[in-house]
Design a protein around this motif. Sequence first.
Motif, PDB file in Angstrom:
ATOM      1  N   ILE A   7      31.931  34.696  37.239  1.00 20.30           N
ATOM      2  CA  ILE A   7      33.105  33.534  37.915  1.00 20.30           C
ATOM      3  C   ILE A   7      33.019  32.355  37.834  1.00 20.30           C
ATOM      4  CG2 ILE A   7      34.256  33.374  40.862  1.00 20.30           C
ATOM      5  CD1 ILE A   7      33.531  35.737  41.019  1.00 20.30           C
ATOM      6  N   ALA A   8      31.852  31.262  38.168  1.00 20.90           N
ATOM      7  CA  ALA A   8      31.595  30.460  38.141  1.00 20.90           C
ATOM      8  C   ALA A   8      32.291  29.660  36.984  1.00 20.90           C
ATOM      9  CB  ALA A   8      29.643  29.705  38.508  1.00 20.90           C
ATOM     10  N   GLY A   9      32.170  30.891  36.090  1.00 25.80           N
ATOM     11  CA  GLY A   9      32.690  30.026  34.243  1.00 25.80           C
ATOM     12  C   GLY A   9      33.873  30.101  34.244  1.00 25.80           C
ATOM     13  N   LEU A  10      34.780  30.612  35.473  1.00 24.42           N
ATOM     14  CA  LEU A  10      36.358  30.874  35.251  1.00 24.42           C
ATOM     15  C   LEU A  10      36.888  29.113  35.516  1.00 24.42           C
ATOM     16  CD1 LEU A  10      37.448  34.196  36.761  1.00 24.42           C
ATOM     17  CD2 LEU A  10      36.944  33.672  34.372  1.00 24.42           C
ATOM     18  N   SER A  11      38.037  29.214  34.727  1.00 23.48           N
ATOM     19  CA  SER A  11      38.538  27.094  35.196  1.00 23.48           C
ATOM     20  C   SER A  11      39.522  27.667  36.277  1.00 23.48           C
ATOM     21  CB  SER A  11      39.322  27.589  34.391  1.00 23.48           C
ATOM     22  OG  SER A  11      40.706  27.971  34.079  1.00 23.48           O
ATOM     23  N   PHE A  12      39.607  27.026  36.745  1.00 21.99           N
ATOM     24  CA  PHE A  12      40.729  27.196  38.274  1.00 21.99           C
ATOM     25  C   PHE A  12      41.896  28.256  37.613  1.00 21.99           C
ATOM     26  CE2 PHE A  12      44.311  26.418  41.222  1.00 21.99           C
ATOM     27  CZ  PHE A  12      44.343  26.621  41.869  1.00 21.99           C
ATOM     28  N   GLU A  13      43.028  28.000  36.718  1.00 23.78           N
ATOM     29  CA  GLU A  13      43.340  28.766  36.343  1.00 23.78           C
ATOM     30  C   GLU A  13      43.241  29.906  35.992  1.00 23.78           C
ATOM     31  OE1 GLU A  13      44.806  24.632  35.949  1.00 23.78           O
ATOM     32  OE2 GLU A  13      42.196  26.107  35.115  1.00 23.78           O
ATOM     33  N   ALA A  15      40.373  31.429  37.229  1.00 29.98           N
ATOM     34  CA  ALA A  15      40.695  32.239  38.354  1.00 29.98           C
ATOM     35  C   ALA A  15      41.827  32.762  39.482  1.00 29.98           C
ATOM     36  CB  ALA A  15      39.354  31.175  39.194  1.00 29.98           C
ATOM     37  N   LEU A  16      42.381  31.772  39.976  1.00 32.91           N
ATOM     38  CA  LEU A  16      44.105  32.179  40.532  1.00 32.91           C
ATOM     39  C   LEU A  16      44.352  32.985  39.656  1.00 32.91           C
ATOM     40  CD1 LEU A  16      45.449  31.320  42.771  1.00 32.91           C
ATOM     41  CD2 LEU A  16      46.509  29.302  41.083  1.00 32.91           C
ATOM     42  N   LYS A  17      44.179  32.791  38.661  1.00 31.40           N
ATOM     43  CA  LYS A  17      45.775  34.408  37.877  1.00 31.40           C
ATOM     44  C   LYS A  17      44.542  35.268  37.958  1.00 31.40           C
ATOM     45  CE  LYS A  17      47.642  36.245  33.536  1.00 31.40           C
ATOM     46  NZ  LYS A  17      47.514  35.928  32.082  1.00 31.40           N
ATOM     47  N   GLU A  18      43.427  35.851  38.105  1.00 32.02           N
ATOM     48  CA  GLU A  18      42.708  37.095  38.465  1.00 32.02           C
ATOM     49  C   GLU A  18      42.765  37.194  39.820  1.00 32.02           C
ATOM     50  OE1 GLU A  18      38.428  39.009  37.992  1.00 32.02           O
ATOM     51  OE2 GLU A  18      38.825  37.627  36.839  1.00 32.02           O
ATOM     52  N   LEU A  19      43.233  36.169  40.839  1.00 30.56           N
ATOM     53  CA  LEU A  19      42.815  36.874  42.048  1.00 30.56           C
ATOM     54  C   LEU A  19      44.194  37.139  42.034  1.00 30.56           C
ATOM     55  CD1 LEU A  19      41.976  36.154  45.169  1.00 30.56           C
ATOM     56  CD2 LEU A  19      42.983  33.776  45.336  1.00 30.56           C
ATOM     57  N   GLU A  20      45.214  36.507  41.893  1.00 29.17           N
ATOM     58  CA  GLU A  20      47.118  36.568  41.969  1.00 29.17           C
ATOM     59  C   GLU A  20      46.573  38.699  41.334  1.00 29.17           C
ATOM     60  OE1 GLU A  20      48.789  34.272  40.093  1.00 29.17           O
ATOM     61  OE2 GLU A  20      49.179  32.779  41.476  1.00 29.17           O
ATOM     62  N   ARG A  21      46.322  38.377  40.733  1.00 28.32           N
ATOM     63  CA  ARG A  21      46.445  40.396  40.224  1.00 28.32           C
ATOM     64  C   ARG A  21      45.534  40.708  41.168  1.00 28.32           C
ATOM     65  NH1 ARG A  21      42.888  43.600  38.512  1.00 28.32           N
ATOM     66  NH2 ARG A  21      40.927  42.413  38.232  1.00 28.32           N
ATOM     67  N   LEU A  46      36.767  34.639  44.097  1.00 31.34           N
ATOM     68  CA  LEU A  46      37.379  34.131  43.545  1.00 31.34           C
ATOM     69  C   LEU A  46      38.055  32.765  44.086  1.00 31.34           C
ATOM     70  CD1 LEU A  46      38.890  36.875  41.115  1.00 31.34           C
ATOM     71  CD2 LEU A  46      37.711  34.817  40.708  1.00 31.34           C
ATOM     72  N   ARG A  47      38.490  33.380  45.225  1.00 28.72           N
ATOM     73  CA  ARG A  47      39.717  32.245  45.884  1.00 28.72           C
ATOM     74  C   ARG A  47      38.212  31.155  46.363  1.00 28.72           C
ATOM     75  NH1 ARG A  47      37.847  31.003  51.221  1.00 28.72           N
ATOM     76  NH2 ARG A  47      36.559  32.484  51.237  1.00 28.72           N
ATOM     77  N   LYS A  48      37.148  31.876  46.886  1.00 27.72           N
ATOM     78  CA  LYS A  48      35.948  30.718  47.226  1.00 27.72           C
ATOM     79  C   LYS A  48      35.606  29.779  46.365  1.00 27.72           C
ATOM     80  CE  LYS A  48      33.433  33.062  50.529  1.00 27.72           C
ATOM     81  NZ  LYS A  48      32.090  34.073  51.182  1.00 27.72           N
ATOM     82  N   GLN A  49      35.986  30.450  44.931  1.00 31.57           N
ATOM     83  CA  GLN A  49      35.805  29.486  43.426  1.00 31.57           C
ATOM     84  C   GLN A  49      36.849  28.882  43.449  1.00 31.57           C
ATOM     85  OE1 GLN A  49      33.848  28.808  41.479  1.00 31.57           O
ATOM     86  NE2 GLN A  49      34.208  27.903  39.858  1.00 31.57           N
ATOM     87  N   CYS A  50      37.730  29.207  44.221  1.00 36.76           N
ATOM     88  CA  CYS A  50      39.393  28.144  43.477  1.00 36.76           C
ATOM     89  C   CYS A  50      38.896  27.064  44.552  1.00 36.76           C
ATOM     90  CB  CYS A  50      40.496  29.434  43.547  1.00 36.76           C
ATOM     91  SG  CYS A  50      41.017  30.001  42.649  1.00 36.76           S
ATOM     92  N   ALA A  51      38.658  27.184  45.597  1.00 38.35           N
ATOM     93  CA  ALA A  51      38.747  25.998  47.292  1.00 38.35           C
ATOM     94  C   ALA A  51      37.844  25.282  46.473  1.00 38.35           C
ATOM     95  CB  ALA A  51      38.321  26.712  47.974  1.00 38.35           C
ATOM     96  N   ALA A  52      36.665  25.723  45.699  1.00 46.80           N
ATOM     97  CA  ALA A  52      35.852  23.919  45.468  1.00 46.80           C
ATOM     98  C   ALA A  52      36.018  23.625  44.483  1.00 46.80           C
ATOM     99  CB  ALA A  52      34.164  25.473  45.208  1.00 46.80           C
ATOM    100  N   ARG A  53      36.391  24.727  43.671  1.00 47.13           N
ATOM    101  CA  ARG A  53      37.281  23.174  42.286  1.00 47.13           C
ATOM    102  C   ARG A  53      38.032  22.426  43.203  1.00 47.13           C
ATOM    103  NH1 ARG A  53      36.383  25.239  36.634  1.00 47.13           N
ATOM    104  NH2 ARG A  53      34.343  26.931  37.011  1.00 47.13           N
TER     105      ARG A  53
END
Length: 81
Positions: A7-13, A15-21, A46-53
């Motif tokens: 998850i840390a290796g995912l870009s913001f986009e 992570a957000l796309k997977e979170l939406e799915r 994923l939400r935490k990763q997006c918030a951190a980014r």
Amino acid sequence: MSQDAEIAGLSFEEALKELERIVGRLESGEAALQEAIDLYERGDQLRKQCAARLDAAQARIEAIRLDTEGRPSGTGPFAAG
């Protein structure tokens, strides 16, 4: 690779796309209980990763300061709100 590292290796986009799915899958009500729990846990990560980014991006944004005549005079931290 651990799930946290993946998850840390995912870009913001990404992570957000997977979170939406995941949200769509949970909202559909079609996931079995254990799958829903697993999806919720991954979604939370994923939400935490997006918030951190987003927090990191906001910290890098600078606002342009203007002097009394409206000319740019420097930059300072961006203050959202």
